[in-house]
Write a protein that holds these residues in place. Structure first.
Motif, short mmCIF file in Angstrom:
data_model
loop_
_atom_site.label_atom_id
_atom_site.label_comp_id
_atom_site.label_asym_id
_atom_site.label_seq_id
_atom_site.Cartn_x
_atom_site.Cartn_y
_atom_site.Cartn_z
N HIS A 159 0.83 -1.21 0.00
CA HIS A 159 0.00 0.00 0.00
C HIS A 159 0.87 1.26 0.00
N ARG A 160 1.93 1.26 0.79
CA ARG A 160 2.81 2.43 0.83
C ARG A 160 3.49 2.66 -0.51
N VAL A 161 3.95 1.57 -1.14
CA VAL A 161 4.70 1.70 -2.40
C VAL A 161 3.79 2.07 -3.56
N LEU A 162 2.64 1.38 -3.68
CA LEU A 162 1.76 1.59 -4.83
C LEU A 162 0.68 2.63 -4.59
N GLY A 163 0.40 2.92 -3.32
CA GLY A 163 -0.69 3.83 -3.02
C GLY A 163 -2.04 3.20 -3.24
N ALA A 164 -2.11 1.87 -3.19
CA ALA A 164 -3.36 1.15 -3.40
C ALA A 164 -3.31 -0.15 -2.61
N ASP A 165 -4.50 -0.66 -2.31
CA ASP A 165 -4.60 -1.92 -1.56
C ASP A 165 -4.56 -3.11 -2.51
N LEU A 166 -3.75 -4.10 -2.18
CA LEU A 166 -3.69 -5.36 -2.92
C LEU A 166 -4.09 -6.46 -1.96
N PRO A 167 -5.26 -7.08 -2.14
CA PRO A 167 -5.76 -8.09 -1.18
C PRO A 167 -5.03 -9.42 -1.31
N LEU A 168 -3.85 -9.49 -0.75
CA LEU A 168 -3.04 -10.71 -0.81
C LEU A 168 -3.58 -11.75 0.17
N GLN A 169 -3.51 -13.00 -0.25
CA GLN A 169 -3.83 -14.12 0.63
C GLN A 169 -2.66 -15.09 0.64
N PRO A 170 -2.46 -15.83 1.74
CA PRO A 170 -1.30 -16.72 1.80
C PRO A 170 -1.41 -17.90 0.85
#
Length: 310
Positions: A257-268
């Motif tokens: 989020h800090r790097v891209l300025g967007a949320d990426l919903p990662l899952q394990p």
């Protein structure tokens, strides 16, 4: 009688050296501290002339699972810059996408076929040498013991015990304020652009795969492997990062989020592999890494010595 060659380290470099020595009629003994093959994925494949070397040794088909010869990469990234290698008349950059644990499995099988003895759960802890041989001090499952060998090779990584015992300095890190985070993950399918294979991320736009995507706040990279978990990684400049607690997937999400300025919903992913590196890893000679591998093997000469390839 002393052993011909003892290799400290049963990773790809040590096992490949054992294979090369076996082909030359030299019997090697490999010491590996891990009691069994490590299944977690520590690297993603091989890049460079080593791929053609493996083909010449009859190992490319074992690793790739196909009879097809090695193929050059049409493009690559070096220092964050894309290289259009397909424009070259003779593209020298070959690649083979195979997890490191599979590379080690195939090389171990081949080394054993060539007469190598592999002692798992055995670790080099000391060494000394005289005019005749090297004495290796080893800790194994049944306790401590010593081995005499004509040659001792250190192939035990960037933090090589063999190198340190031999008094060979290898100081330095890359940058002390760099923090890299990496994980095997799954990503929602609706974010994956089928045409470009990139990530179509609301708030960040289309992010290309396998490239260093730079922003003012850091670097984002993702590798959408078709037959195994994706890899997502970030790099930031943060001198206050915590290096005392295990990394979590939430930590990587926040970094993305800090790097891209967007949320990426990662899952394990099933592998659950998470890694944080602060200040860069200590410098290390060529070896299997997330980017690639370059191996060489030097046969014994007539003078007893300890050699470091860690």
């Amino acid at each position: 009688m002393p052993e011909d060659v003892v290799i400290a380290g049963g990773g790809p470099n040590g096992l490949m050296l054992a294979c090369e020595l076996g082909l030359a009629g030299v019997r090697a003994l490999v010491l590996e501290r891990e009691p069994e093959l490590v299944q977690r994925n520590r690297a993603n494949g091989l890049i460079g002339q080593v791929v053609r070397l493996l083909d010449r040794r009859g190992l490319h088909q074992r690793l790739s699972g196909t009879p097809e010869p090695p193929q050059p990469f049409p493009a690559f990234v070096f220092g964050g810059f894309p290289l259009p290698l397909a424009e070259l008349d003779d593209n020298p950059l070959y690649g083979l996408g195979v997890p490191q644990h599979r590379i080690e499995q195939v090389l171990e099988e081949r080394a054993i076929e060539l007469g190598t003895e592999i002692r798992r759960g055995h670790e080099l802890t000391g060494l000394s040498q005289d005019d005749e041989a090297v004495t290796a001090e080893i800790t194994g499952p049944d306790g401590d013991y010593r081995l005499r060998t004509r040659f001792l090779v250190g192939a035990d990584g960037g933090r090589s015990t063999a190198r340190k015992l031999a008094g060979i300095d290898f100081p330095g890190v890359s940058r002390e304020n760099v923090v890299s985070r990496l994980a095997h993950v799954t990503v929602p399918g609706e974010l994956h652009d089928e045409r470009t294979k990139g990530l179509d991320l609301p708030g960040a736009g289309l992010v290309p795969p396998f490239l260093h995507h730079r922003t003012e706040r850091g670097v984002f990279t993702f590798a959408p492997f078709p037959d195994r978990p994706w890899i997502v990684s970030t790099m930031e400049w943060d001198p206050d990062a915590d290096d005392q607690t295990p990394m979590t997937l939430g930590e990587l999400r926040a970094s993305v989020h800090r790097v891209l300025g967007a949320d990426l919903p990662l899952q394990p992913a099933d592998s659950g592999h998470l890694r944080r590196v602060i200040g860069g890893t200590p410098g290390s000679p060529s070896g299997t890494a997330n980017a690639g591998c370059c191996w060489s093997a030097t046969p014994p000469t007539s003078t007893p010595r300890s050699v470091d390839r860690g």
